[in-house]
Design an enzyme around this catalytic site. Structure first.
Site, PDB file in Angstrom:
ATOM      1  N   GLU A  27    -112.032  32.423  -4.894  1.00 43.98           N
ATOM      2  CA  GLU A  27    -111.321  33.334  -4.007  1.00 43.98           C
ATOM      3  C   GLU A  27    -110.782  32.523  -2.835  1.00 43.98           C
ATOM      4  O   GLU A  27    -111.430  31.580  -2.381  1.00 43.98           O
ATOM      5  CB  GLU A  27    -112.252  34.438  -3.486  1.00 43.98           C
ATOM      6  CG  GLU A  27    -111.557  35.395  -2.529  1.00 43.98           C
ATOM      7  CD  GLU A  27    -112.417  36.593  -2.135  1.00 43.98           C
ATOM      8  OE1 GLU A  27    -111.873  37.516  -1.518  1.00 43.98           O
ATOM      9  OE2 GLU A  27    -113.622  36.585  -2.446  1.00 43.98           O
ATOM     10  N   CYS A  74    -112.716  40.468  -2.223  1.00 47.70           N
ATOM     11  CA  CYS A  74    -112.076  41.327  -1.238  1.00 47.70           C
ATOM     12  C   CYS A  74    -110.574  41.070  -1.141  1.00 47.70           C
ATOM     13  O   CYS A  74    -109.816  41.931  -0.705  1.00 47.70           O
ATOM     14  CB  CYS A  74    -112.734  41.129   0.127  1.00 47.70           C
ATOM     15  SG  CYS A  74    -114.413  41.772   0.213  1.00 47.70           S
ATOM     16  N   ASN A 126    -113.198  45.946  -7.407  1.00 49.29           N
ATOM     17  CA  ASN A 126    -114.167  45.031  -6.807  1.00 49.29           C
ATOM     18  C   ASN A 126    -114.857  45.706  -5.634  1.00 49.29           C
ATOM     19  O   ASN A 126    -114.200  46.085  -4.663  1.00 49.29           O
ATOM     20  CB  ASN A 126    -113.460  43.763  -6.315  1.00 49.29           C
ATOM     21  CG  ASN A 126    -114.371  42.869  -5.501  1.00 49.29           C
ATOM     22  OD1 ASN A 126    -115.166  42.119  -6.039  1.00 49.29           O
ATOM     23  ND2 ASN A 126    -114.251  42.933  -4.172  1.00 49.29           N
ATOM     24  N   GLU A 127    -116.148  45.892  -5.734  1.00 51.45           N
ATOM     25  CA  GLU A 127    -116.981  46.343  -4.605  1.00 51.45           C
ATOM     26  C   GLU A 127    -116.478  47.625  -3.946  1.00 51.45           C
ATOM     27  O   GLU A 127    -116.503  47.751  -2.723  1.00 51.45           O
ATOM     28  CB  GLU A 127    -117.108  45.237  -3.553  1.00 51.45           C
ATOM     29  CG  GLU A 127    -117.925  44.052  -4.009  1.00 51.45           C
ATOM     30  CD  GLU A 127    -118.249  43.093  -2.878  1.00 51.45           C
ATOM     31  OE1 GLU A 127    -117.967  43.411  -1.714  1.00 51.45           O
ATOM     32  OE2 GLU A 127    -118.775  42.006  -3.165  1.00 51.45           O
TER      33      GLU A 127
END
Length: 850
Positions: A62, A271, A402-403
């Site tokens: 990332e 993120c 994601n999350e």
């Protein structure tokens, strides 16, 4: 359905195969007498446990900590296309990283422009130099760029490609002089001379080879004569990249990643993927803070849109989806891209309801699969071929989301993505997730939804303490063997010491033991520039000129290169548990909330009053444990008024208190959450607290903090009303805690977790015919161990040994990396033998066995 981890040593830990990571003993691994052993490992060498997937260990990349631009993507010019913007960071402008310069008395003016003369619709800004033309021959006016952070790292003898897109309105042409210089002005190479001709955008390039090395280098570009010259995409790129790919990757970083022998590559986030606007790029007023969308990142680099980075800087997309796929192929890893589900995570918590926008993202995901796998006569397969890769990349997995902290909103959209993908590409595995934590309401809800929908693979994320990892080795022992399977996409123990690495190694033995459930796992994050850190710990650290491993990296590399093909059933004795009672002072705190506390009483189990405060005499008995919040006594209560402050902990009492009852009254005045009531407070990093109305007042939980890292012990959906006084009672008895709200029992738990320092697992390598005995000894004493391979196996009496051992507090930096694996031979192997594992060690014993 998978359940939360069994607390303490799991009931299956003694009977399921466990991983053994071994380090040669202090006596060189010499045998010891059987009656002096501390542990025993019994291995059923003729049996076979779960197969281990080729993808067991991988990497997650990332763009955080300047991992891409200024890191793995080796472009040396920062803000090469003048697209930096205040949306990226408050101080940014189109001229960030650039300085005006002149030679020989030349003069002129410069500005960043977005007008009809731009390079293209996606690369809109360019640099306009208006040249006065009054100076003599050789004079020049222009700009310099020192690259990222401390200056460009340039190596004598290495070649670099300078390139620029340029145009001029001077009919005679405009001479450009390109120089490499130190901060003090010393020339590092012979100047390049480039003659810009014509008023149409043209790419110019040349090679420059420094004769002197420097770490504070800069690129200087000046223009001579008069008129106006326009510049864009000013680049200085090393010719030597990983595998010598054009627009390739920084070699030392890519080599360190490749050395992990990863089975998969997850990209590009994180993120980074599901935050920001989900709108498409639309010139000229596109949303600057867009979610990461793969179509922005492919095609010619001068036509790729730049974008705000969630982690607070600009990302150029020079490292885009094509480069990620190429890198995965180069290192033999399965590509695993992540696309946004139109529900933001990472604190944003928004769901996009526009059905047209949702359908566009679903189609984008289908187009991504075509880009990766489609034939060259398909729309997106043709683009892949034009970029230099006519063969398919062989994509098999796509992760959606994601999350997300809004589980129902996420899953509603996830199933639509999955249905569309499976209808057109039934062989693609669509990966879901379980939120940002290893437990809690979001985790439980998403696991329930995933199980109900028959999802094949679920991504779990958690960043925890070393203690948690040593306590929760049995987490996956109790997961449902009927599925879904687990993708542990992000995990770390929040530190880069050798002790952190030992805890992670111990935990990985549990992952391998449960290889029928845990199919993929990746430490995160991987990369961090030491001058640009948004998150720590990280696996590989670097600066502009060099890179270095961490102890955590060494553990990941050893496990990645010693996986094996299947688990061999084994069992080990454990360390005698020392269960200690919960002890500690009490505390009050808030999180983005104003709250008032009153009538605090602590009474011992025998009825003795230990503490009482109604705040009629002020709050002198309370200590501000953290420098946050505004605490005052008002109307006979202790009031915290700062609704922006997070964790405003104040404490009172004796850290030695045990077996007591805490009573108090609490009232929320305003803000986002409720109350935080602490007990068992030993210090600012080690405590329990009852979080009532946490997570934006969506749930309540008891959290345990160990060395500053929290884990959830119990949770439910209790919320807190503003203006209502609550009666709070916490009863602590030994390791058992009961919690009462307004006289009703809210919940209870027993905290008897023990941090087992001795862990092991055994696997079989079919290619070499070896048993791989992996043992972790995460304690300061040697572990004298009796190893029983059984009578039904013929063994080679010499084992290959790899040991990683050292000071548990040791860390690595650019000049010192003390935690390094040591290879040796142990010549005392037999069907039953003894081995001493060094203190604070991870050991791999490779034993040929038939």
């Amino acid at each position: 359905m998978p359940r939360r981890a069994v607390r303490g040593r799991g009931v299956l830990a003694a009977v399921l195969a466990t991983a053994a990571v071994a380090v040669p003993g202090t006596a060189g691994g010499a045998p010891v007498a059987a009656d002096t052993t501390d542990y025993s490992i019994t291995i059923d060498s003729t049996a076979m446990g779960p197969e281990i997937a080729d993808t067991m260990y991988g990497v997650f990349l990332e763009d955080i900590n300047s991992a891409a631009d200024g890191g793995l993507y080796p472009e040396l010019v920062r803000n090469r296309s003048f697209e930096f913007n205040p949306a990226d960071s408050g101080s940014y402008t189109g001229l960030t990283a650039w300085r005006e310069t002149a030679t020989g008395g030349a003069t002129g003016s410069l500005r960043v422009v977005d007008d009809a003369e731009r390079l293209n619709e996606r690369n809109r800004n360019y640099l306009r130099l208006d040249l006065d033309g009054g100076a003599g021959a050789g004079a020049g006016y222009g700009v310099s760029n020192a690259g990222f952070h401390t200056g460009m790292a340039l190596t004598a003898g290495d070649s670099y490609t300078f390139s620029v897109w340029a145009r001029t309105d001077n009919p005679a042409g405009t001479p450009l002089t390109v120089s490499l210089r130190t901060a003090a002005g010393q020339a590092l190479a012979a100047d390049l001379a480039i003659d810009v001709r014509g008023d149409e955008w043209t790419k110019y390039s040349a090679t420059v080879t420094p004769t002197t090395s420097a770490t504070d280098g800069s690129l200087v570009v000046t223009a001579g004569g008069g008129g106006t010259v326009r510049l864009d995409m000013v680049s200085l790129f090393p010719e030597e990249t990983y595998k010598n790919r054009p627009n390739g990757l920084r070699k030392d970083l890519a080599e360190k990643i490749a050395a992990l022998n990863p089975g998969f590559l997850r990209f590009p986030g994180g993120c980074l993927v599901n935050t920001g606007s989900h709108e498409a790029y639309e010139a000229p007023n596109w949303p600057r803070k867009r979610s990461y969308q793969w179509k922005d990142t492919v095609g010619p680099i001068e036509e790729r849109a730049t974008n705000h980075n969630f982690w607070g800087y600009n990302q150029t997309y020079g490292l885009g989806y094509f480069e990620y796929f190429q890198f995965a192929e180069d290192i033999g890893a399965m590509p695993l891209p992540v696309v946004p589900a139109l529900v933001t995570g990472c604190g944003e918590n928004r769901a996009t309801d526009d059905p047209i926008l949702l359908q566009r993202h679903i189609q984008d995901t289908l187009d991504l699969i075509e880009f990766a796998n489609g034939p060259v006569d398909s729309t997106w397969g043709r683009l892949r071929a034009e970029m230099g890769h006519p063969e398919p990349f062989g994509l098999t997995h796509v992760q959606v989301g994601n999350e997300e902290n809004l589980p129902d909103a996420f899953f509603e959209r996830f199933v639509r993505f999955r249905a569309a993908i499976e209808a057109e590409y039934p062989d693609i595995t669509v990966v879901s997730n379980s939120g940002p934590a290893p437990d809690g309401a979001t985790f439980d809800r998403l696991w329930a939804l995933n199980r109900q929908a028959g999802v094949e693979l679920v991504d779990e994320h958690y960043y925890v303490s070393p203690q948690w990892m040593l306590e929760n080795n049995a987490r996956y022992d109790s997961y449902d063997r009927e599925g879904p399977e687990v993708f542990l996409g992000e995990y770390a123990s929040r530190g880069n010491t050798h002790y952190n690495a030992l805890a992670e190694a111990a935990y990985m033995t549990g992952l391998e033991r449960n290889a029928d459930v845990v199919r993929l796992a990746s430490y995160a994050p991987v990369l961090a520039h030491e001058d640009s850190v948004q998150w720590s710990p990280d696996l590989i650290w670097f600066d502009n000129s060099t890179s270095w491993s961490t102890p955590n990296y060494e553990v990941q590399r050893l496990f990645g290169n010693n996986v094996g093909d299947a688990v061999v059933p084994s069992r080990a004795t454990g360390t005698p548990a020392l269960t200690e009672p919960i002890t500690g002072a009490v505390g009050l705190s808030t999180w983005a909330t104003s709250a008032a506390y009153d009538d605090v009483r602590v009474v011992s189990a025998d009825g003795t009053e230990l503490f009482a405060d109604d705040f009629s005499q002020g709050a002198a008995r309370w200590t501000h444990a953290v420098p946050a919040g505004t605490w005052t006594v008002q109307d006979g209560a202790y009031l915290q008024t700062d609704t922006a402050a997070t964790n405003t902990l104040v404490t009172a009492g004796d850290p030695a208190w045990r077996d007591y009852d805490l009573h108090l009254k609490a009232t929320k005045r305003s803000g986002a959450e409720g109350f935080l009531i602490a007990f068992g407070v030993r210090d600012t990093g080690n405590y329990y607290w009852w979080n009532l109305g946490g997570w934006n007042n969506t749930q309540s939980a008891v959290e345990k903090a160990t060395a500053g890292t929290k884990e959830t012990l119990i949770a439910d959906g209790t919320t807190i009303e503003t203006g209502r006084e609550y009666d709070v009672h916490i009863q602590v008895r030994g390791t058992e805690v009961k919690l009462f709200l307004d006289g009703q029992e809210w919940g209870s738990f027993v905290d008897e977790n023990t941090a087992e320092p001795f862990r092991q697992v055994v696997t079989r390598d079919d290619r070499t015919g070896e048993l791989i005995v992996k043992v972790v000894n995460a304690q300061d004493t040697a572990a004298r161990t009796r190893i029983d391979l059984g009578d039904g196996v013929r063994v080679n009496h010499t084992a290959r040994v790899t040991t990683l051992a050292g000071d548990p507090t040791a860390t690595h930096d650019a000049t010192n990396q003390p935690i390094r694996p040591v290879e040796s031979r142990f010549r005392g192997v037999d069907n039953q033998f003894s081995y001493t594992f060094e203190p604070n060690s991870v050991t791999f014993l490779r034993i040929r066995a038939r």
